[in-house]
Write a protein that holds these residues in place. Structure first.
Motif, PDB file in Angstrom:
ATOM      1  N   GLU A   5       0.878  -1.165   0.000  1.00  0.00           N
ATOM      2  CA  GLU A   5       0.000   0.000   0.000  1.00  0.00           C
ATOM      3  C   GLU A   5       0.911   1.208   0.000  1.00  0.00           C
ATOM      4  O   GLU A   5       1.817   1.309   0.824  1.00  0.00           O
ATOM      5  CB  GLU A   5      -0.883   0.023   1.244  1.00  0.00           C
ATOM      6  N   LEU A   6       0.667   2.123  -0.925  1.00  0.00           N
ATOM      7  CA  LEU A   6       1.515   3.307  -1.041  1.00  0.00           C
ATOM      8  C   LEU A   6       0.723   4.552  -0.681  1.00  0.00           C
ATOM      9  O   LEU A   6      -0.428   4.706  -1.101  1.00  0.00           O
ATOM     10  CB  LEU A   6       2.025   3.467  -2.470  1.00  0.00           C
ATOM     11  N   LEU A   7       1.344   5.421   0.078  1.00  0.00           N
ATOM     12  CA  LEU A   7       0.812   6.745   0.348  1.00  0.00           C
ATOM     13  C   LEU A   7       1.774   7.739  -0.285  1.00  0.00           C
ATOM     14  O   LEU A   7       2.965   7.743   0.033  1.00  0.00           O
ATOM     15  CB  LEU A   7       0.690   7.011   1.848  1.00  0.00           C
ATOM     16  N   ILE A   8       1.249   8.552  -1.198  1.00  0.00           N
ATOM     17  CA  ILE A   8       2.053   9.531  -1.923  1.00  0.00           C
ATOM     18  C   ILE A   8       1.583  10.914  -1.493  1.00  0.00           C
ATOM     19  O   ILE A   8       0.414  11.253  -1.667  1.00  0.00           O
ATOM     20  CB  ILE A   8       1.888   9.345  -3.441  1.00  0.00           C
ATOM     21  N   VAL A   9       2.497  11.701  -0.915  1.00  0.00           N
ATOM     22  CA  VAL A   9       2.144  13.005  -0.356  1.00  0.00           C
ATOM     23  C   VAL A   9       2.972  14.093  -1.030  1.00  0.00           C
ATOM     24  O   VAL A   9       4.206  14.061  -0.986  1.00  0.00           O
ATOM     25  CB  VAL A   9       2.386  13.054   1.170  1.00  0.00           C
ATOM     26  N   GLY A  10       2.294  15.063  -1.638  1.00  0.00           N
ATOM     27  CA  GLY A  10       2.961  16.195  -2.262  1.00  0.00           C
ATOM     28  C   GLY A  10       3.118  17.350  -1.291  1.00  0.00           C
ATOM     29  O   GLY A  10       2.249  17.591  -0.449  1.00  0.00           O
ATOM     30  N   HIS A  11       4.243  18.054  -1.422  1.00  0.00           N
ATOM     31  CA  HIS A  11       4.564  19.184  -0.545  1.00  0.00           C
ATOM     32  C   HIS A  11       5.043  20.366  -1.394  1.00  0.00           C
ATOM     33  O   HIS A  11       5.515  20.185  -2.516  1.00  0.00           O
ATOM     34  CB  HIS A  11       5.701  18.817   0.418  1.00  0.00           C
ATOM     35  N   THR A  12       4.974  21.547  -0.825  1.00  0.00           N
ATOM     36  CA  THR A  12       5.453  22.754  -1.498  1.00  0.00           C
ATOM     37  C   THR A  12       6.230  23.621  -0.515  1.00  0.00           C
ATOM     38  O   THR A  12       6.238  23.360   0.684  1.00  0.00           O
ATOM     39  CB  THR A  12       4.289  23.610  -2.054  1.00  0.00           C
ATOM     40  N   ASP A  13       6.827  24.679  -1.062  1.00  0.00           N
ATOM     41  CA  ASP A  13       7.395  25.703  -0.183  1.00  0.00           C
ATOM     42  C   ASP A  13       6.281  26.703   0.125  1.00  0.00           C
ATOM     43  O   ASP A  13       5.108  26.432  -0.116  1.00  0.00           O
ATOM     44  CB  ASP A  13       8.637  26.356  -0.798  1.00  0.00           C
ATOM     45  N   THR A  14       6.627  27.851   0.682  1.00  0.00           N
ATOM     46  CA  THR A  14       5.606  28.800   1.133  1.00  0.00           C
ATOM     47  C   THR A  14       5.291  29.899   0.124  1.00  0.00           C
ATOM     48  O   THR A  14       4.607  30.863   0.456  1.00  0.00           O
ATOM     49  CB  THR A  14       6.022  29.443   2.475  1.00  0.00           C
ATOM     50  N   MET A  15       5.770  29.751  -1.098  1.00  0.00           N
ATOM     51  CA  MET A  15       5.439  30.721  -2.141  1.00  0.00           C
ATOM     52  C   MET A  15       3.998  30.509  -2.579  1.00  0.00           C
ATOM     53  O   MET A  15       3.605  29.386  -2.872  1.00  0.00           O
ATOM     54  CB  MET A  15       6.364  30.555  -3.354  1.00  0.00           C
ATOM     55  N   GLY A  16       3.186  31.555  -2.596  1.00  0.00           N
ATOM     56  CA  GLY A  16       1.801  31.429  -3.041  1.00  0.00           C
ATOM     57  C   GLY A  16       0.848  31.221  -1.882  1.00  0.00           C
ATOM     58  O   GLY A  16       1.239  31.170  -0.712  1.00  0.00           O
ATOM     59  N   THR A  17      -0.428  31.059  -2.231  1.00  0.00           N
ATOM     60  CA  THR A  17      -1.470  30.897  -1.210  1.00  0.00           C
ATOM     61  C   THR A  17      -1.534  29.451  -0.734  1.00  0.00           C
ATOM     62  O   THR A  17      -1.050  28.532  -1.399  1.00  0.00           O
ATOM     63  CB  THR A  17      -2.847  31.271  -1.782  1.00  0.00           C
ATOM     64  N   ASN A  18      -2.157  29.258   0.423  1.00  0.00           N
ATOM     65  CA  ASN A  18      -2.341  27.906   0.944  1.00  0.00           C
ATOM     66  C   ASN A  18      -3.109  27.034  -0.042  1.00  0.00           C
ATOM     67  O   ASN A  18      -2.750  25.882  -0.270  1.00  0.00           O
ATOM     68  CB  ASN A  18      -3.065  27.937   2.288  1.00  0.00           C
TER      69      ASN A  18
END
Length: 95
Positions: free
Chosen positions: A23-36
């Motif tokens: 079972e795979l959980l794939i989680v995307g992340h970003t930096d703080t540029m832009g809106t939530n």
């Protein structure tokens, strides 16, 4: 995907194959540029890109779950509106 990310694919595929019913959980992340909201969407797009690459490599799509943390789970703590490439990532958990 960066060259470094692409080089990790064989190790990821092996980790998946080491589990009888992965079972795979794939989680995307970003930096703080832009809106939530925009960062949540961008994190999801990153997760979708990785999911597509894993499907192309022969992993069953039904074994994967995707989500986004956007800018809420920073690897490197920064102030708002800070460009930080290390926060722009996708985490894959294999269970």
């Amino acid at each position: 995907l960066t060259g470094e990310s692409r080089s990790m694919v064989p190790d990821i595929l092996q980790a998946i194959k080491d589990h009888p019913v992965p079972e795979l959980l794939i989680v995307g992340h970003t930096d703080t540029m832009g809106t939530n909201a925009a960062n949540f969407d961008l994190g999801l797009k990153r997760a979708e890109m990785v999911r597509g690459a894993l499907i192309d490599a022969g992993i069953d799509a039904s074994a994967m779950t995707m989500t986004s943390h956007g800018e809420s789970d920073l690897l490197v703590s920064t102030a708002d509106e800070t460009f930080e490439p290390r926060n722009r990532r996708v985490d894959i958990s294999v269970r």
